[in-house]
Design a protein around this motif. Structure first.
Motif, PDB file in Angstrom:
ATOM      1  N   SER A 298     -47.820   5.122  -1.384  1.00 55.66           N
ATOM      2  CA  SER A 298     -47.457   4.285  -0.299  1.00 55.66           C
ATOM      3  C   SER A 298     -48.661   3.907   0.716  1.00 55.66           C
ATOM      4  N   SER A 299     -48.539   2.887   1.454  1.00 55.14           N
ATOM      5  CA  SER A 299     -49.470   2.643   2.467  1.00 55.14           C
ATOM      6  C   SER A 299     -48.738   1.950   3.702  1.00 55.14           C
TER       7      SER A 299
ATOM      8  N   GLN B 221     -53.230   1.796   8.784  1.00 53.48           N
ATOM      9  CA  GLN B 221     -53.920   1.729   7.705  1.00 53.48           C
ATOM     10  C   GLN B 221     -54.261   2.928   6.750  1.00 53.48           C
ATOM     11  N   MET B 222     -53.186   3.631   6.544  1.00 51.74           N
ATOM     12  CA  MET B 222     -53.369   4.907   5.437  1.00 51.74           C
ATOM     13  C   MET B 222     -52.527   4.736   4.425  1.00 51.74           C
ATOM     14  N   LYS B 223     -52.810   5.887   3.333  1.00 50.20           N
ATOM     15  CA  LYS B 223     -52.098   5.877   2.136  1.00 50.20           C
ATOM     16  C   LYS B 223     -51.961   7.067   1.707  1.00 50.20           C
ATOM     17  N   GLY B 224     -50.882   7.471   0.868  1.00 53.15           N
ATOM     18  CA  GLY B 224     -50.544   8.759   0.727  1.00 53.15           C
ATOM     19  C   GLY B 224     -49.968   8.783  -1.091  1.00 53.15           C
ATOM     20  N   HIS B 225     -50.290   9.783  -1.653  1.00 56.03           N
ATOM     21  CA  HIS B 225     -49.784   9.728  -3.082  1.00 56.03           C
ATOM     22  C   HIS B 225     -48.968  11.139  -3.312  1.00 56.03           C
ATOM     23  N   ALA B 226     -48.168  11.075  -4.316  1.00 58.27           N
ATOM     24  CA  ALA B 226     -47.611  12.500  -4.644  1.00 58.27           C
ATOM     25  C   ALA B 226     -47.470  12.133  -6.303  1.00 58.27           C
TER      26      ALA B 226
ATOM     27  N   THR C 108     -48.819  17.368  -6.694  1.00 62.53           N
ATOM     28  CA  THR C 108     -50.047  17.149  -6.350  1.00 62.53           C
ATOM     29  C   THR C 108     -50.138  16.219  -5.019  1.00 62.53           C
ATOM     30  N   LEU C 109     -50.498  16.475  -4.120  1.00 61.22           N
ATOM     31  CA  LEU C 109     -50.296  15.419  -2.700  1.00 61.22           C
ATOM     32  C   LEU C 109     -51.782  15.292  -2.414  1.00 61.22           C
ATOM     33  N   ASP C 110     -52.150  14.014  -2.197  1.00 56.31           N
ATOM     34  CA  ASP C 110     -53.333  13.632  -1.430  1.00 56.31           C
ATOM     35  C   ASP C 110     -53.171  12.815  -0.152  1.00 56.31           C
ATOM     36  N   ASP C 111     -54.360  12.609   0.540  1.00 56.82           N
ATOM     37  CA  ASP C 111     -54.180  11.557   1.815  1.00 56.82           C
ATOM     38  C   ASP C 111     -53.504  12.225   2.849  1.00 56.82           C
ATOM     39  N   VAL C 112     -52.264  11.346   3.287  1.00 55.05           N
ATOM     40  CA  VAL C 112     -51.620  11.966   4.260  1.00 55.05           C
ATOM     41  C   VAL C 112     -50.168  12.416   3.797  1.00 55.05           C
ATOM     42  N   ALA C 113     -50.046  12.372   2.492  1.00 55.64           N
ATOM     43  CA  ALA C 113     -48.699  12.751   1.989  1.00 55.64           C
ATOM     44  C   ALA C 113     -48.373  14.468   1.979  1.00 55.64           C
ATOM     45  N   TYR C 114     -47.205  14.847   2.472  1.00 52.70           N
ATOM     46  CA  TYR C 114     -47.094  16.117   2.602  1.00 52.70           C
ATOM     47  C   TYR C 114     -45.479  16.498   2.572  1.00 52.70           C
TER      48      TYR C 114
END
Length: 659
Positions: free
Chosen positions: A239-240, A58-63, A37-43
Motif C-alpha cells: 500500500s502507499s 508519500q510512504m509505503k508499507g508491505h506485509a 514479515t513487515l517493512d517500511d511503515v506497516a505494523y
C-alpha cells in the motif's frame, strides 16, 4: 547402490515439495501474534489490525507471509480472500490504494509510493523480468497508467497499467444489477482472488463486509500465470500514500493452493478505529436564577465577547453555496492554520494576492492559502461553481485545489502545499540548487501530462490560461505540478469556448487571443511552448533589452537553430551534462508549439507522444518557422494591452465575464 540412494532422496524431496505446494494454506482472523514479515511503515496494532500505512505522506508499507509458496513449474490453482478498509481524512479524497500481490522476493525497497503502490518504480514498471502478479484497489486516477477512474479494481501483470480493470462494486445475485462501492468509504469490504490453472482464468470479486460472495465476479481475465510466476513466490499486501493522510488496513486473510480459500470468521475480526466524534456525555441542565444582577452582567459580557469573536471570523455565505459545503473551509480554520496570516508564514506575494503556508488544525494537512480580493459580486456564483469543479480534478501533475472560503472582500483558495516551491525559483534564483537535465525533462513531461488531462481526459475541457514556470510547483520528489487555477475556464467537450477577457502573462499569450478573445486548448499549447523554451534556456519568454526593446526568446532560439548553434542558447549551468537529442527535440517542439498560427500547433496528446518518443517530431524547415514573434504580437494588437497590463495573473476583475 549409491545411485539408487540419490534417486530415492531426489524422489522424496520432490514428493515433499509437491505435498507442500498442494497443502499451502493459512488463515488469519485478525493478526494478533501473527508471524508476518513487515517493512517500511506497516505494523500490527494491539487489537490485531494490520495497518499498512500510518497516516503519513508519500510512504509505503508491505506485509508478507513469511514463507514462500511453492506454486510449481506450471503454476497451481490458488484462491485467496481478505477483508480490507481504507480510511482517509476526507470523504472524497484518498491516496493511493492497496494491492494483493505475488512476488519472487520480499525486497521491494526500490519500489515507489504514490501511484506505484509500493510495488514498482518508473524504471522497472512493465518489465517482464518483474514476475509480479497483483490485484490493485486503486483510489487515485493516474493517467500515465490509463486508469479508468479514481475508484477501481485492476488486475496487474508486471505493470501498474492494469491488464483488466473495472469500477469498484459488485453484481447483485437477485437482479444482476451492478452496485457501486467506494473503496475509501471507511467501511470494511471483502475481496476474493481466484486462479484456475486448467482454464488459465483469473476471477476477482468484491463485496461489502458480511454479504455472501457474489456469484458473478467483478473481473474475469484469461491469462496463463505460468509465464509470470516462478516456482517459489511470496504472497502479501502493499500500500502507499500520496499527499492525503490515509490509513490502509487488512482485517483478515486466508489463502490456499488447489482449492477454495478457507472462510474468514468475520466475528473474530478486529474493530476499525472510530471515524466519527464520540457522543458527548449528557450533562444535567442547570437552571440559573435570572434575578441576579451579577449574572446579568456576566451574560452581557459573554454576549459581547461572543459577538466580537463572531465578527472576527465572519464569512460571506449565501444560500446558493450550501451545495458546495464539503469544498468550503471556515475562515476560522484557515486563520488558525496560518497563525493569523502572519508574515513568517508568507510563501509569496504579487499582483495575484498573497500566499501563506498553513497546517489545518484537525487533519494536520499542510496547505497553501491564497488570499485574493474580490469587490464585484456579479458572476461570483459561476466562479465558485468552477472552483468547486476544478477541485474534483485528480492528476499527479496538478496541484490539488482543495476548496475555498469567502470573507468580506476576500476570496481564499486552499491548495495542496508543495514543499519545494515554484520552478522559476530554481531557474533564476542563484541560491537554489541547479536542476539537472533529467529533472527538467521530467518536469516538462509531467506538466504536459497534466495539460493533456485538462484538455482531453477529464469530464470537461479545462483551459488553464496561465501556464508558466512560476505556476509550476515542485513536490518533495521534484515532480512538476501545474497549479494556480485562478484564471482557468471550463466548458463541455464538443462545445465552443466563449469569448472572455484576455488574461494571462506577457510572453505566454497566444497572438490570436487579442483578436478573438477565445481561450482554447491551443492557447495553452502556445504557453506550454514558451514554458519549454524557458526551462531549457533559463530565460524568460520576453525580456527587456539594453536599448529598451523587448527580446523574444522564441526568436532567439529560431535564430540559433538556423545558424546551427542551438547549444549556445541552452542554459550554461547545464554545461555538457545533457542529452543533445532530447534538448534539441524539446527546443524544436517549443518553437512548433509557439507558432503564431493556431492550426500549426500540435495538440497536447501529440506533444506527449513527441516527448515520450512514441512519435518522431516532424521535420521542420526554417521557412515554416520563420516568423518574428515581436512583430506578430504588435500586429495582433498586444502592445497597448501589454503596456496596460504587464502581468495580468491578478485578473479576478473578470468575474463578470468569466475568469
Amino acid at each position: 547402490m549409491l545411485a539408487n540412494s540419490f534417486a530415492a532422496a531426489f524422489l522424496l524431496l520432490n514428493i515433499i515439495s509437491f505435498s507442500a505446494s498442494q497443502q499451502a494454506e493459512f488463515t488469519f482472523n485478525g493478526f494478533t501474534g501473527a508471524n508476518l514479515t513487515l517493512d517500511d511503515v506497516a505494523y500490527i496494532e494491539s487489537n490485531g489490525l494490520l495497518r499498512l500505512t500510518n497516516d503519513t505522506f508519500q510512504m509505503k508499507g508491505h506485509a508478507f507471509h513469511p514463507s514462500p509458496i511453492h506454486f510449481g513449474s506450471t503454476t497451481s490453482s490458488f484462491s485467496t480472500t481478505f477483508v480490507f478498509a481504507i480510511i482517509s481524512e476526507y470523504l472524497d479524497l484518498s491516496g493511493h490504494g492497496i494491492a494483493f500481490f505475488i512476488s519472487p522476493s520480499k525486497n521491494l525497497s526500490s519500489a515507489l509510493p504514490s501511484q506505484y503502490l509500493g510495488l514498482l518504480n518508473i524504471q522497472n514498471n512493465g518489465n517482464l523480468t518483474n514476475h509480479i502478479f497483483a490485484v490493485e484497489l486503486d483510489t487515485i486516477y493516474s493517467s500515465e497508467f490509463q486508469d479508468i477512474n479514481d475508484n477501481h479494481v485492476g488486475i496487474d501483470i508486471n505493470s501498474l497499467k492494469s491488464s483488466r480493470s473495472y469500477f469498484a462494486g459488485y453484481y447483485a445475485d437477485d437482479s444482476g444489477a451492478f452496485q457501486n462501492l467506494s473503496l475509501y468509504s471507511r467501511k470494511a469490504m471483502q475481496v476474493w482472488v481466484e486462479y484456475d490453472s486448467q482454464e488459465t482464468q483469473i476471477n476477482v470479486t468484491l463485496s461489502p463486509i458480511g454479504k455472501s460472495k457474489p456469484i458473478k465476479p467483478l473481473l474475469s481475465y484469461t491469462y496463463n500465470l505460468s509465464t509470470v510466476l516462478n516456482d517459489s513466490m511470496y504472497v502479501g499486501f502493499s500500500s502507499s500514500t500520496g499527499s492525503v493522510h490515509t490509513s490502509h488496513y487488512i482485517l483478515g486473510w486466508s489463502f490456499k493452493l488447489n482449492g477454495a480459500a478457507p472462510s474468514i470468521d468475520l466475528s473474530k475480526l478486529p474493530k476499525l478505529p472510530r471515524t466519527t466524534p464520540k457522543d458527548r456525555s449528557k450533562v444535567l441542565d442547570i437552571v440559573l436564577p435570572l434575578a441576579s444582577a451579577a449574572f446579568v452582567l456576566i451574560l452581557v459580557v459573554f454576549i459581547f465577547l461572543y459577538m466580537k469573536r463572531r465578527f472576527k471570523y465572519a464569512e460571506l455565505l449565501e444560500d446558493w453555496e450550501v451545495e458546495f459545503g464539503p469544498h468550503r473551509f471556515t475562515y476560522k480554520d484557515l486563520y488558525r492554520a496560518t497563525n493569523g496570516f502572519k508574515e513568517n508564514e508568507l510563501l509569496g506575494s504579487g499582483g495575484f494576492g498573497r500566499v501563506y503556508r498553513g497546517v489545518l488544525p484537525v487533519s494536520k494537512l499542510e496547505v497553501a492559502v491564497k488570499r485574493v480580493s474580490h469587490e464585484s459580486r456579479q458572476g461570483m456564483k459561476q466562479f465558485i461553481a468552477e472552483v468547486v469543479s476544478i477541485g474534483r480534478l485528480r492528476h499527479r501533475n496538478l496541484v490539488q485545489l482543495l476548496g475555498y472560503c469567502r470573507r468580506k472582500g476576500e476570496l481564499l483558495l486552499v491548495y495542496d502545499y508543495m514543499p519545494n516551491g515554484s520552478l522559476d525559483k530554481y531557474l533564476y534564483d542563484q541560491e537554489k540548487p541547479m536542476l539537472n537535465w533529467n529533472q527538467r525533462f521530467k518536469i516538462i513531461k509531467g506538466v504536459a501530462s497534466g495539460l493533456l488531462y485538462l484538455h482531453e481526459d477529464w469530464e470537461q475541457v479545462v483551459i488553464h490560461r496561465d501556464v508558466k514556470a512560476s505556476n509550476v510547483l515542485l513536490d518533495c520528489e521534484l515532480n512538476g505540478r501545474l497549479g494556480d487555477f485562478g484564471l482557468a475556464r471550463l466548458y463541455d467537450h464538443g462545445t465552443d469556448p466563449q469569448t472572455t477577457h484576455v488574461v494571462g502573462t506577457m510572453g505566454y499569450l497566444a497572438p490570436e487571443l487579442a483578436r478573438t478573445g477565445k481561450a482554447t486548448p491551443l492557447t495553452d499549447v502556445f504557453a506550454f511552448g514558451a514554458f519549454m523554451l524557458e526551462v531549457v534556456c533559463s530565460k524568460r519568454p520576453v525580456e527587456p533589452g539594453a536599448r529598451g526593446e523587448r527580446i523574444i526568446l522564441v526568436d532567439q532560439v529560431l535564430e540559433h537553430w538556423k545558424n546551427g548553434t542551438l547549444d549556445e542558447i541552452v542554459d550554461a549551468k547545464l554545461g555538457e551534462c545533457y542529452t543533445v537529442e532530447e534538448v534539441e527535440m524539446v527546443l524544436k517542439l517549443g518553437m512548433l508549439c509557439s507558432h503564431p498560427l493556431p492550426g500549426a500547433r500540435p495538440s497536447m496528446r501529440q506533444v506527449m507522444q513527441y516527448l515520450e518518443g512514441d512519435t518522431p517530431l516532424p521535420e521542420l524547415s526554417a521557412a515554416y518557422m520563420n516568423f518574428s514573434m515581436l512583430a506578430m504580437l504588435q500586429t495582433e494588437g498586444f502592445d497597448s494591452y501589454v503596456m496596460s497590463y504587464p502581468s495580468t495573473m491578478t485578473s479576478f476583475s473578470g468575474l463578470s465575464g468569466g475568469r
